[in-house]
Design an enzyme around this catalytic site. Sequence first.
Site, PDB file in Angstrom:
ATOM      1  N   LYS A 107       0.842  -1.202   0.000  1.00 55.94           N
ATOM      2  CA  LYS A 107       0.000   0.000   0.000  1.00 55.94           C
ATOM      3  C   LYS A 107       0.875   1.249   0.000  1.00 55.94           C
ATOM      4  O   LYS A 107       1.921   1.280   0.665  1.00 55.94           O
ATOM      5  CB  LYS A 107      -0.927  -0.010   1.222  1.00 55.94           C
ATOM      6  CG  LYS A 107      -1.976   1.108   1.235  1.00 55.94           C
ATOM      7  CD  LYS A 107      -2.899   0.975   2.433  1.00 55.94           C
ATOM      8  CE  LYS A 107      -3.932   2.091   2.475  1.00 55.94           C
ATOM      9  NZ  LYS A 107      -4.839   1.976   3.645  1.00 55.94           N
ATOM     10  N   SER A 142      -9.662   2.166   2.772  1.00 54.63           N
ATOM     11  CA  SER A 142      -8.762   2.854   1.866  1.00 54.63           C
ATOM     12  C   SER A 142      -7.788   1.925   1.145  1.00 54.63           C
ATOM     13  O   SER A 142      -7.128   2.329   0.183  1.00 54.63           O
ATOM     14  CB  SER A 142      -7.971   3.911   2.644  1.00 54.63           C
ATOM     15  OG  SER A 142      -7.174   3.307   3.655  1.00 54.63           O
ATOM     16  N   SER A 149     -10.081  -0.259   7.040  1.00 58.11           N
ATOM     17  CA  SER A 149      -9.527  -0.062   5.697  1.00 58.11           C
ATOM     18  C   SER A 149      -8.828  -1.273   5.097  1.00 58.11           C
ATOM     19  O   SER A 149      -8.430  -1.237   3.943  1.00 58.11           O
ATOM     20  CB  SER A 149      -8.562   1.130   5.697  1.00 58.11           C
ATOM     21  OG  SER A 149      -9.279   2.334   5.758  1.00 58.11           O
TER      22      SER A 149
END
Length: 490
Positions: free
Chosen positions: A77, A153, A177
């Site tokens: 990420k 996210s 997330s």
Amino acid sequence: MSLFDFSIKELQEKIHNNEIKVQDLVDETYQRISDVDDEVKAFLTLNEEEARQQAKELDESDATAEKKLFGLPAGIKDNIVTKGLRTTCGSQFLDNFNDPLYNATVVDKLNQAKSVTIGKLNMDEFAMGSSNENSSYFTTRNPWNTDYVPGGSSGGSAAAVASGEVLYALGSDTGGSIRQPAAFCGVVGLKPTYGRVSRFGLVAFASSLDQIGPVTRTVEDNAKVLEVISGHDKMDSTSANVEVPNYSEALTGDVKGLKIAVPKEYLGEGVNKEVRDSILEALKKYEELGAEWEEVSLPHSKYAVATYYLLASSEASANLARFDGVRYGVRAENAKSMMDMFKESRSQGFGEEVKRRIMLGTFALSSGYYDAYYKKAQQVRTLIKQDFDKVLEEYDVIMGPTTPTPAFKIGEQIEDPLTMYANDILTIPVNLAGVPGISIPCGFSPEGLPIGLQIIGKHFDESTVYRAAHAFEQATDYHKQKPALGGVQS
């Protein structure tokens, strides 16, 4: 060869037995990205030259036996710092942060395990969002239906694993997330206990809530990744100095006598029928496997969303103050003074959702409002944690849906922040309490979109969470189904 067809354990064996080379895996990974990422849009930055060089070196070494993730392709990420590899947090503010000087601790741990970093994955800007639509670059799409969001996210992490672009990915979870996009994309996502995994090198959103965790296709793969990235880190003052178990040993398939608590609040108003039905079917399966479940109450859950957005936004307003155009990041041009430069850099660099949360957090921390909002939210957080502690004294795990609905269409909720915030209503309490939670696939909507089952455990008891998740996975076929994307059929 497809990454879809093998587990971490199986690929390790093939590499060890010289049936495949690491270079074959890396070639196949970049070919898959080339085939499908125009549709999925999971990656922001690729690490192709370095990954191919690393693969060549690994093939020439003899370290396969002792390295748990030897030669396996991973996505990271884009809020986890990678030395020499662009790290943007999905924000235009860090668009030029091309050469970070250090690795996050988790990246160092993956490197030590000889994993291969394939690239950096798209995300909502500074991890603020539940749909990936807040990325300042582009919206990642759900591999099961590219008209739908992948969640957020960590939407890029979940979508990359679901579409077979990488074997596993790292995400971060502040209020759901990792688990929410894992549910939307039909993969396995774990938020570890707060302090289990080092946050050093994770660009902070809300420091008392953030945790890095793995996204994988199976529970066993997830456990193997967590074994590598967990552990105490002197660089992180919130890192817990507790032993890291061999999580794979917990995957016995046996849940006889497991006591499951099902909060009535998690199956009530706002949870749609198909999600509720899938959860009840999953609980029946647990009964067949010898577990028992009872309805309980987490009475303060109804305050979790308001509590979370006050606390997370307050912490964000402090953490993001460092982004001012001075030391790093994009600096506004033509500013007439230092204050003008601060204001213009932040105005131009941050997106609407980030600005909204900074403003909310700054207000909650301001003189005259601190006691009424921030302090009150901290008090309610304590009550929420006490709810979990009380239930988990009597039960082994808590179960319920990961999300109140399956994935929604791109553009459907982006103009309604309050509705968007409600997507995390079932995951937020876990972060406020600091306990571990996992999402695993447990069904599909009539439209063919995945539904996630959330399993919540006691502090530092990821082993029991994994045991419960693995038993269900082995008794069902949901994890074996694949999106019809790029020629791969479910």
